[in-house]
Scaffold this active site. Structure first.
Site, PDB file in Angstrom:
ATOM      1  N   PRO A  23       8.223 -42.350 -11.214  1.00  0.00           N
ATOM      2  CA  PRO A  23       8.053 -41.187 -12.084  1.00  0.00           C
ATOM      3  C   PRO A  23       9.078 -41.173 -13.217  1.00  0.00           C
ATOM      4  O   PRO A  23      10.250 -41.472 -13.024  1.00  0.00           O
ATOM      5  CB  PRO A  23       8.281 -39.997 -11.144  1.00  0.00           C
ATOM      6  CG  PRO A  23       7.916 -40.528  -9.800  1.00  0.00           C
ATOM      7  CD  PRO A  23       8.327 -41.968  -9.808  1.00  0.00           C
ATOM      8  N   CYS A  24       8.607 -40.816 -14.413  1.00  0.00           N
ATOM      9  CA  CYS A  24       9.459 -40.897 -15.601  1.00  0.00           C
ATOM     10  C   CYS A  24       9.650 -39.558 -16.291  1.00  0.00           C
ATOM     11  O   CYS A  24      10.279 -39.491 -17.340  1.00  0.00           O
ATOM     12  CB  CYS A  24       8.843 -41.898 -16.589  1.00  0.00           C
ATOM     13  SG  CYS A  24       7.179 -41.408 -17.112  1.00  0.00           S
ATOM     14  N   GLN A  25       9.118 -38.485 -15.717  1.00  0.00           N
ATOM     15  CA  GLN A  25       9.173 -37.193 -16.389  1.00  0.00           C
ATOM     16  C   GLN A  25      10.589 -36.755 -16.712  1.00  0.00           C
ATOM     17  O   GLN A  25      10.823 -36.099 -17.720  1.00  0.00           O
ATOM     18  CB  GLN A  25       8.483 -36.114 -15.536  1.00  0.00           C
ATOM     19  CG  GLN A  25       7.005 -36.310 -15.379  1.00  0.00           C
ATOM     20  CD  GLN A  25       6.633 -37.181 -14.185  1.00  0.00           C
ATOM     21  OE1 GLN A  25       7.419 -37.996 -13.710  1.00  0.00           O
ATOM     22  NE2 GLN A  25       5.415 -37.019 -13.697  1.00  0.00           N
ATOM     23  N   GLY A  26      11.546 -37.125 -15.882  1.00  0.00           N
ATOM     24  CA  GLY A  26      12.931 -36.704 -16.084  1.00  0.00           C
ATOM     25  C   GLY A  26      13.595 -37.293 -17.308  1.00  0.00           C
ATOM     26  O   GLY A  26      14.484 -36.682 -17.894  1.00  0.00           O
TER      27      GLY A  26
ATOM     28  N   SER B  44      11.638 -39.030 -19.935  1.00  0.00           N
ATOM     29  CA  SER B  44      10.696 -39.262 -21.024  1.00  0.00           C
ATOM     30  C   SER B  44      11.043 -38.405 -22.233  1.00  0.00           C
ATOM     31  O   SER B  44      11.388 -37.233 -22.106  1.00  0.00           O
ATOM     32  CB  SER B  44       9.277 -38.924 -20.559  1.00  0.00           C
ATOM     33  OG  SER B  44       8.381 -39.003 -21.635  1.00  0.00           O
TER      34      SER B  44
END
Length: 183
Positions: free
Chosen positions: A136-139, A141
């Site tokens: 996961p890359c939401q943190g 991006s």
């Protein structure tokens, strides 16, 4: 609705043995699709498995887009690991058209030992050609909040730890804009 499987649940290379759980219940790691044992044995009684390409493992598989793109050029995924229920349902639904050789494990990557992933794939340490993954890359991006305290940011290190333990020849990691510029 609990029914997720409209395609055959068994085919020569693997079989569906469990349905995905809700994501919040997915803390306990479980094999959902099991590779089927071959009929060939080596001189020491070890199972011999035919692999029609480069043996691969996918972590943070999502719905399998990366794997679908790699399969036609000779990469064979022997194990996929995903936590999200809907993604696991999609991975199962697309079998056996795709991922026909792959075991599927649902659960938290931090709770899944590399030995379980290798065992599900039918591989030993160092036998995997490539490990792929898109933690996961939401943190980090640039399209998001870029929260340095987002717990999903640590999953990058979980991915790298599994790569270190599996010891593939190569690994492919999804790079996200903002990843290297995050503190």
């Amino acid at each position: 609705m609990n029914r997720i499987i409209e395609s055959p649940a068994i085919w020569p290379e693997a079989e569906v043995i469990a349905s995905p759980r809700r994501t919040q219940d997915a803390g306990e790691t479980e094999v959902l699709v099991r590779r089927r044992a071959g009929d060939l044995c080596g001189p020491g009684g070890e199972e011999i498995v035919y692999c029609p390409g480069y043996p691969c493992i996918s972590l943070f598989s999502g719905i399998g887009g990366f794997e679908i793109g790699m399969e036609p050029v000779g990469f064979v995924f022997l194990c996929q690991h995903e936590m999200d229920r809907t993604a696991c349902q999609t991975l199962i639904h697309n079998r056996p058209n795709f991922f026909r050789h792959a075991a599927l494990i649902q659960g938290d990557i931090n709770q899944t030992p590399a030995s379980m992933i290798l065992s599900a794939a039918g591989l030993r340490v160092g036998e995997c050609y490539i490990v792929t993954g898109g933690p996961p890359c939401q943190g980090f991006s640039t399209a998001g909040r870029r929260d340095p305290d987002d717990v999903r940011n640590t999953l990058v290190f979980s991915y790298l730890q599994k790569v270190r333990e599996i010891q593939p020849r190569f690994f492919a990691f999804e790079k996200v804009a903002g990843f290297v510029s995050m503190k």
